[in-house]
Design a protein around this motif. Structure first.
Motif, PDB file in Angstrom:
ATOM      1  N   LEU A   1      16.932  83.434 -20.467  1.00 41.21           N
ATOM      2  CA  LEU A   1      16.732  83.398 -21.898  1.00 41.21           C
ATOM      3  C   LEU A   1      17.057  82.000 -22.322  1.00 41.21           C
ATOM      4  CD1 LEU A   1      16.650  84.973 -24.700  1.00 41.21           C
ATOM      5  CD2 LEU A   1      19.105  84.974 -24.806  1.00 41.21           C
ATOM      6  N   SER A   2      16.063  81.492 -22.986  1.00 40.74           N
ATOM      7  CA  SER A   2      16.065  80.354 -23.437  1.00 40.74           C
ATOM      8  C   SER A   2      16.100  79.907 -25.117  1.00 40.74           C
ATOM      9  CB  SER A   2      15.002  79.333 -22.750  1.00 40.74           C
ATOM     10  OG  SER A   2      13.571  79.745 -23.444  1.00 40.74           O
ATOM     11  N   SER A   3      16.579  78.902 -25.255  1.00 45.54           N
ATOM     12  CA  SER A   3      16.540  78.504 -26.789  1.00 45.54           C
ATOM     13  C   SER A   3      16.142  76.859 -26.823  1.00 45.54           C
ATOM     14  CB  SER A   3      17.913  78.667 -27.432  1.00 45.54           C
ATOM     15  OG  SER A   3      17.700  78.166 -28.918  1.00 45.54           O
ATOM     16  N   THR A   4      15.435  76.276 -27.589  1.00 40.08           N
ATOM     17  CA  THR A   4      14.884  75.084 -27.734  1.00 40.08           C
ATOM     18  C   THR A   4      15.112  74.501 -29.115  1.00 40.08           C
ATOM     19  OG1 THR A   4      12.900  75.605 -26.101  1.00 40.08           O
ATOM     20  CG2 THR A   4      12.921  73.602 -27.727  1.00 40.08           C
ATOM     21  N   LEU A   5      15.664  73.223 -29.123  1.00 46.06           N
ATOM     22  CA  LEU A   5      16.266  72.601 -30.333  1.00 46.06           C
ATOM     23  C   LEU A   5      15.033  71.326 -30.430  1.00 46.06           C
ATOM     24  CD1 LEU A   5      17.828  71.619 -32.724  1.00 46.06           C
ATOM     25  CD2 LEU A   5      19.167  70.379 -31.083  1.00 46.06           C
ATOM     26  N   THR A   6      14.389  71.412 -31.521  1.00 41.35           N
ATOM     27  CA  THR A   6      13.360  70.194 -31.747  1.00 41.35           C
ATOM     28  C   THR A   6      13.821  69.395 -32.870  1.00 41.35           C
ATOM     29  OG1 THR A   6      11.726  71.452 -30.825  1.00 41.35           O
ATOM     30  CG2 THR A   6      10.998  69.710 -32.021  1.00 41.35           C
ATOM     31  N   PHE A   7      14.003  67.860 -32.684  1.00 34.70           N
ATOM     32  CA  PHE A   7      14.340  67.211 -34.084  1.00 34.70           C
ATOM     33  C   PHE A   7      13.670  66.039 -33.811  1.00 34.70           C
ATOM     34  CE2 PHE A   7      17.495  66.578 -31.113  1.00 34.70           C
ATOM     35  CZ  PHE A   7      18.193  65.253 -31.413  1.00 34.70           C
ATOM     36  N   ILE A   8      13.697  65.091 -34.654  1.00 32.36           N
ATOM     37  CA  ILE A   8      13.345  63.747 -34.417  1.00 32.36           C
ATOM     38  C   ILE A   8      14.532  62.938 -34.659  1.00 32.36           C
ATOM     39  CG2 ILE A   8      12.249  61.733 -35.483  1.00 32.36           C
ATOM     40  CD1 ILE A   8      10.205  63.747 -36.760  1.00 32.36           C
ATOM     41  N   PRO A   9      14.904  62.099 -33.554  1.00 33.00           N
ATOM     42  CA  PRO A   9      16.273  61.297 -33.395  1.00 33.00           C
ATOM     43  C   PRO A   9      16.112  59.862 -33.887  1.00 33.00           C
ATOM     44  CG  PRO A   9      14.989  61.230 -31.318  1.00 33.00           C
ATOM     45  CD  PRO A   9      14.283  62.205 -32.240  1.00 33.00           C
ATOM     46  N   ARG A  10      17.040  59.533 -34.585  1.00 29.44           N
ATOM     47  CA  ARG A  10      16.968  58.300 -35.171  1.00 29.44           C
ATOM     48  C   ARG A  10      17.998  57.299 -34.413  1.00 29.44           C
ATOM     49  NH1 ARG A  10      12.551  58.734 -37.896  1.00 29.44           N
ATOM     50  NH2 ARG A  10      12.724  60.468 -39.519  1.00 29.44           N
ATOM     51  N   PRO A  11      18.209  55.995 -34.742  1.00 24.84           N
ATOM     52  CA  PRO A  11      19.058  55.112 -34.021  1.00 24.84           C
ATOM     53  C   PRO A  11      20.816  55.603 -34.397  1.00 24.84           C
ATOM     54  CG  PRO A  11      17.532  53.920 -34.823  1.00 24.84           C
ATOM     55  CD  PRO A  11      17.253  55.151 -35.389  1.00 24.84           C
ATOM     56  N   MET A  12      20.871  56.167 -35.299  1.00 18.07           N
ATOM     57  CA  MET A  12      22.273  56.415 -35.588  1.00 18.07           C
ATOM     58  C   MET A  12      22.670  57.606 -34.755  1.00 18.07           C
ATOM     59  SD  MET A  12      21.847  58.873 -39.146  1.00 18.07           S
ATOM     60  CE  MET A  12      21.453  57.354 -40.229  1.00 18.07           C
ATOM     61  N   HIS A  13      22.108  58.319 -34.301  1.00 21.95           N
ATOM     62  CA  HIS A  13      22.175  59.728 -33.521  1.00 21.95           C
ATOM     63  C   HIS A  13      22.624  59.205 -32.072  1.00 21.95           C
ATOM     64  CE1 HIS A  13      19.163  61.556 -36.344  1.00 21.95           C
ATOM     65  NE2 HIS A  13      20.626  61.660 -36.747  1.00 21.95           N
ATOM     66  N   ASN A  14      22.425  57.739 -31.642  1.00 20.94           N
ATOM     67  CA  ASN A  14      22.881  57.344 -30.358  1.00 20.94           C
ATOM     68  C   ASN A  14      24.435  57.706 -30.238  1.00 20.94           C
ATOM     69  OD1 ASN A  14      22.212  56.190 -27.740  1.00 20.94           O
ATOM     70  ND2 ASN A  14      23.153  54.433 -28.506  1.00 20.94           N
ATOM     71  N   GLY A  15      24.719  58.516 -29.077  1.00 22.41           N
ATOM     72  CA  GLY A  15      25.923  58.681 -28.717  1.00 22.41           C
ATOM     73  C   GLY A  15      26.346  59.955 -29.345  1.00 22.41           C
ATOM     74  N   GLN A  16      25.752  60.574 -30.105  1.00 22.47           N
ATOM     75  CA  GLN A  16      26.292  61.783 -30.690  1.00 22.47           C
ATOM     76  C   GLN A  16      26.391  62.982 -29.895  1.00 22.47           C
ATOM     77  OE1 GLN A  16      27.545  62.143 -33.712  1.00 22.47           O
ATOM     78  NE2 GLN A  16      26.847  60.139 -34.867  1.00 22.47           N
ATOM     79  N   LEU A  17      27.035  64.054 -29.955  1.00 22.26           N
ATOM     80  CA  LEU A  17      27.285  65.286 -29.091  1.00 22.26           C
ATOM     81  C   LEU A  17      26.513  66.172 -29.741  1.00 22.26           C
ATOM     82  CD1 LEU A  17      31.083  65.301 -28.639  1.00 22.26           C
ATOM     83  CD2 LEU A  17      29.297  64.273 -27.093  1.00 22.26           C
ATOM     84  N   LEU A  18      25.666  67.023 -28.857  1.00 16.04           N
ATOM     85  CA  LEU A  18      25.008  68.289 -28.842  1.00 16.04           C
ATOM     86  C   LEU A  18      25.841  69.283 -28.079  1.00 16.04           C
ATOM     87  CD1 LEU A  18      21.467  67.285 -29.724  1.00 16.04           C
ATOM     88  CD2 LEU A  18      23.151  68.442 -31.263  1.00 16.04           C
ATOM     89  N   GLY A  19      25.620  70.444 -28.489  1.00 18.72           N
ATOM     90  CA  GLY A  19      26.357  71.655 -27.725  1.00 18.72           C
ATOM     91  C   GLY A  19      25.670  72.853 -27.698  1.00 18.72           C
TER      92      GLY A  19
END
Length: 631
Positions: free
Chosen positions: A198-216
Motif C-alpha cells: 500500500l502506498s501514499s503519495t504527498l505532492t507539494f511545491i517546496p519553497r526555500p523556507m522548507h529546507n531542513g524541515q521534517l516530514l513524517g
C-alpha cells in the motif's frame, strides 16, 4: 491480496505440464514487526510419483538441508517446530492441491531471513526445493525521496507499507504537513517484489523556507496498537539571489563555531569560504557552512564567503575574534643560590585580552602587579628568608594560569640562642641548635679533656637530629664537675657548627649558674625586707604598751641583751618546681638562696624596752622574744 489469489491457480496450471520438482515462492517479501505475513507457495513433483499415505510438507528457516538441522518452521506430520515458531505458523494451502502457502503470526526482526519448503510424498519421495523466499521484517515504513529537491518545483514523496497479512490492512498518514503550501495526497495499491504494497503519495511545491524541515509517514493497523513512523529532513535547492553570512563574533578558544553562508543565485553557485588567500571549503550548493572545531588563536581574522555562478561574483566578509585565558607563564627554572646574590626573575605569557601578571612567594604578594606581556622581579642581595617557592600568576576575564619554581638559598651556619648547658639529675646536658643550608654538622669539644664528641661512646650520650635546615645536637656529661666559688658545677663545653660556607665554634654557657646567683641576690633582698618589717612591728607594739601603762619612757640598758630571732621554716615542696623528664628541680622565687641554708635568722637588740603583759613571751632567762613562722 487479490492478485496473489489469482496468481497461484495460474501457476499450478502452467507447472503441471513440466512434471518436475519445482516450487514457486516470492523471492522477496516484507512485513511490519508484530504483524503477520503470508508467504505464497506452489510446488510440483514428477507425474510418475504417487503420494504414499498422503502429501506432507516441511518449512525450514535458513538452510534447505535436513542434515544441517535447520530450524523447523512448520511440519504437517507433527506439531514439533522450533521454539521461536511455536504457536506462530499455520499452513493456509492444501498440500494435496500442491499449495504450500504459509502464515506466520506475530513476527519479529529475528524472523528475517530465507524460508525453504520440503515436499514429503512418502517413502523416499522427499525433496527440498532450492528456491527460497526471503522475508524482511520492517520496524518503520519506507519513503521514496528524490535525489534532488529544487525550490519552486513540484515534489512527490511516497510512503510504502507492506500488505501481506490477510486479517490486517494497513493505513498511511503523513505527519508535519501543516506548514506545506497546498499539499495533495493520493493512495495506491501495487505489487512490489511479488508482495502486496500500500502506498501514499504527498505532492507539494517546496519553497526555500522548507529546507531542513521534517516530514513524517505513519503506518498503523486499525483496531490494533501497532503504529510505525519514519521522519525525513527536506534538503531543498533554490535559486540563489544574495550572499548572507554570520555577523562578526567572538568565540572562546577550544570551542566550535559554524560560519554560515547562503547565496541566492540561479543556477546554483559555487560557494567557497576564504581565510586570507587560502580557500578553506567549497561546494556547489545554495548554502555552505564552515565548521571550525577546537578554535585556536591562530584562526582569528577575516573570513570571506564568495559566490560565483558564472554571471557575476559576490562576496561578504566577517571577523572572527578568538578569546582565550592566559597561557602558562614562562618563568625561570628552579635554582640554588648563595646568600647575598642578586637575581632577576622573569615571567612572560599570552592571553586575550592581555592578562595581568602577579608575583607570589609562598602564597604572599611580592613585587607589583603588571599588565604587560613580561614581568621582571628584581631581588637584590637575597637572604635566607628569600628561600621558598615563587609563583607567577597570569589572569584575565576568561581564566588564570600560573607557573612556579623554587629558589634555594644556601648560607653559612648560624647558632640559635636556644643552645646552652643545663644541670640535670644525671649530670650536665648540653644542647646545640644551628640553622644553615646545607644542613650544618654539629660537634662538641671539651677543652679540659681535649676531646671532640661527634659520636656516641661509653661516657657521653651523643644525639643529633636534622629537620629541614635546622640541626640539633645534644650530649650528656655524666659527672657534674668540680664546684667553683659560687657553688655551681664547672662546665667547659664548646659547640662547633659548620657546612661548606663556614664554621663557627661557641662556648656553651651553663644556664643553671645564673639561676643560683639570682636566687642568692633575691634571697638577700628578701631577708632585709623581713628584718625591716620585724623592727617596725616591735616598735609599734612597744609604743602601744607605754600608752596603756601610763608610765614615762625609761631607757634601760641590758647587760645581756636578749636575742630576738625569727625562724623561717622552708617548705621545699613549695619552693621547688619540677623541670625536665628526669625529675630534677630548680629553685624559684626570692627564696632560691635557701637551697644551701636550712635557716635564715635576724638578731635584734632592744634598749630601754619594757615587757608588756600578754604582748610577748618570756624565756627562762627573763628575755622577751617574738617568733615569726613562715608557712
Amino acid at each position: 491480496m487479490w492478485c496473489l489469489e489469482l496468481l497461484i491457480p495460474l501457476l499450478l496450471i502452467i507447472n503441471d505440464g513440466s512434471c518436475q520438482w519445482n516450487v514457486w515462492v516470492p523471492r522477496d517479501i516484507s512485513a511490519m514487526t508484530n504483524s503477520c505475513v503470508v508467504i505464497p507457495c506452489t510446488f510440483m513433483y514428477p507425474s510418475g510419483i504417487r503420494p504414499y499415505r498422503g502429501t506432507h510438507g516441511i518449512w525450514y528457516f535458513g538452510q534447505p538441508y535436513p542434515q544441517l538441522f535447520p530450524p523447523v518452521v512448520f511440519k504437517s506430520r507433527t506439531d514439533v517446530v522450533h521454539e521461536s515458531y511455536k504457536g506462530r505458523t499455520k499452513l493456509l494451502g492444501d498440500l494435496h492441491q500442491r499449495n504450500c502457502t504459509l502464515l506466520i503470526n506475530n513476527i519479529g526482526t529475528e524472523h528475517s531471513g530465507r524460508y525453504y519448503f520440503r515436499a514429503d510424498l512418502g517413502g523416499a519421495n522427499m525433496y527440498t526445493y532450492p528456491d527460497f523466499s526471503e522475508l524482511k521484517v520492517l520496524d518503520q515504513p519506507n519513503i521514496d525521496v528524490p535525489e534532488e529537491i529544487v525550490s519552486d518545483e513540484s515534489l512527490e514523496l511516497t510512503c510504502y507499507a507492506p500488505d501481506n497479512c490477510p486479517d490486517m490492512t494497513p493505513e498511511i498518514q503523513w505527519m508535519y504537513t501543516d506548514y506545506l503550501p497546498d499539499p495533495e495526497f493520493s493512495s495506491d495499491y501495487l505489487e512490489e517484489s511479488n508482495t502486496a504494497v500500500l502506498s501514499s503519495t504527498l505532492t507539494f511545491i517546496p519553497r526555500p523556507m522548507h529546507n531542513g524541515q521534517l516530514l513524517g509517514c505513519r503506518v498503523y493497523y486499525p483496531n490494533t496498537t501497532l503504529v510505525y513512523e519514519r521522519l525525513i529532513s527536506l534538503d531543498i535547492k533554490y535559486a540563489p539571489r544574495s550572499v548572507w553570512v554570520n555577523v562578526s563574533s567572538e568565540v572562546m578558544e577550544g570551542s566550535s563555531v559554524m560560519l554560515h553562508c547562503e547565496v541566492d543565485s540561479n543556477p546554483s553557485p559555487r560557494i567557497s569560504w576564504m581565510f586570507g588567500d587560502q580557500e578553506l571549503l567549497w561546494d556547489t550548493a545554495s548554502n555552505v557552512s564552515l565548521s571550525l572545531d577546537d578554535v585556536t588563536p591562530a584562526q582569528e581574522g577575516i573570513y570571506t564567503c564568495v559566490g560565483d555562478n558564472g554571471y557575476g561574483l559576490m562576496n561578504t566578509s566577517l571577523y572572527l575574534a578568538v578569546k582565550y585565558p592566559p597561557r602558562e607563564p614562562v618563568v625561570n627554572d628552579s635554582m640554588t643560590v648563595q646568600e647575598g646574590s642578586s637575581l632577576a626573575l622573569h615571567c612572560s605569557t599570552q592571553g586575550s585580552p592581555a592578562p595581568t601578571l602577579t608575583w607570589l612567594k609562598d602564597g604572599e604578594l611580592v613585587g607589583t602587579i603588571t599588565a604587560d606581556a613580561l614581568s621582571v622581579l628584581q631581588i637584590a642581595e637575597i637572604t635566607p628568608q628569600g628561600d621558598g617557592q615563587y609563583r607567577c600568576l597570569a589572569e584575565n576575564e576568561h581564566g588564570r594560569a600560573s607557573s612556579s619554581f623554587n629558589i634555594t638559598v644556601e648560607y653559612a651556619p648560624v647558632l640559635l640562642e636556644e643552645s646552652k648547658c643545663t644541670v640535670v639529675r644525671e649530670g650536665v646536658q648540653c644542647v646545640c641548635i644551628a640553622t644553615g643550608n646545607p644542613e650544618p654538622t654539629i660537634e662538641f669539644y671539651l677543652p679540659d679533656l681535649n676531646i671532640t664528641i661527634n659520636e656516641t661512646d661509653g661516657r657521653y650520650n651523643y644525639y643529633t637530629h636534622t629537620d629541614g635546615h635546622t640541626s640539633t645536637g645534644m650530649i650528656k656529661l655524666r659527672e657534674k664537675g668540680e664546684r667553683v666559688d659560687n657553688g655551681g658545677p664547672a662546665v667547659n663545653v664548646h659547640c662547633s657548627i659548620y657546612n661548606m660556607y663556614g664554621r663557627e665554634s661557641v662556648h656553651l654557657e651553663l644556664q643553671q649558674e645564673k639561676k643560683y646567683m639570682m636566687a642568692v641576690i633575691v634571697g638577700t633582698i628578701g631577708g632585709v625586707a623581713v628584718i625591716a618589717f620585724i623592727i617596725a612591728a616591735v616598735r609599734y607594739v612597744g609604743h602601744n604598751n607605754k600608752k596603756e601603762n601610763g608610765n614615762p619612757r625609761q631607757d634601760v640598758v641590758l647587760e645581756n641583751p636578749a636575742l630576738y630571732y625569727s625562724a623561717v621554716k622552708k617548705d621545699k615542696q613549695n619552693l621547688r618546681k619540677k623541670v625536665g623528664e628526669d625529675g630534677d628541680y630548680q629553685p624559684v622565687g626570692s627564696m632560691a638562696g635557701l637551697e644551701k641554708q636550712e635557716l635564715n635568722y635576724a638578731a635584734l637588740e632592744f634598749i630601754g624596752a619594757r615587757p608588756r603583759e600578754g604582748a610577748s613571751g618570756r624565756g627562762d632567762d627573763g628575755s622577751n622574744y617574738s617568733e615569726i613562722k613562715a608557712k
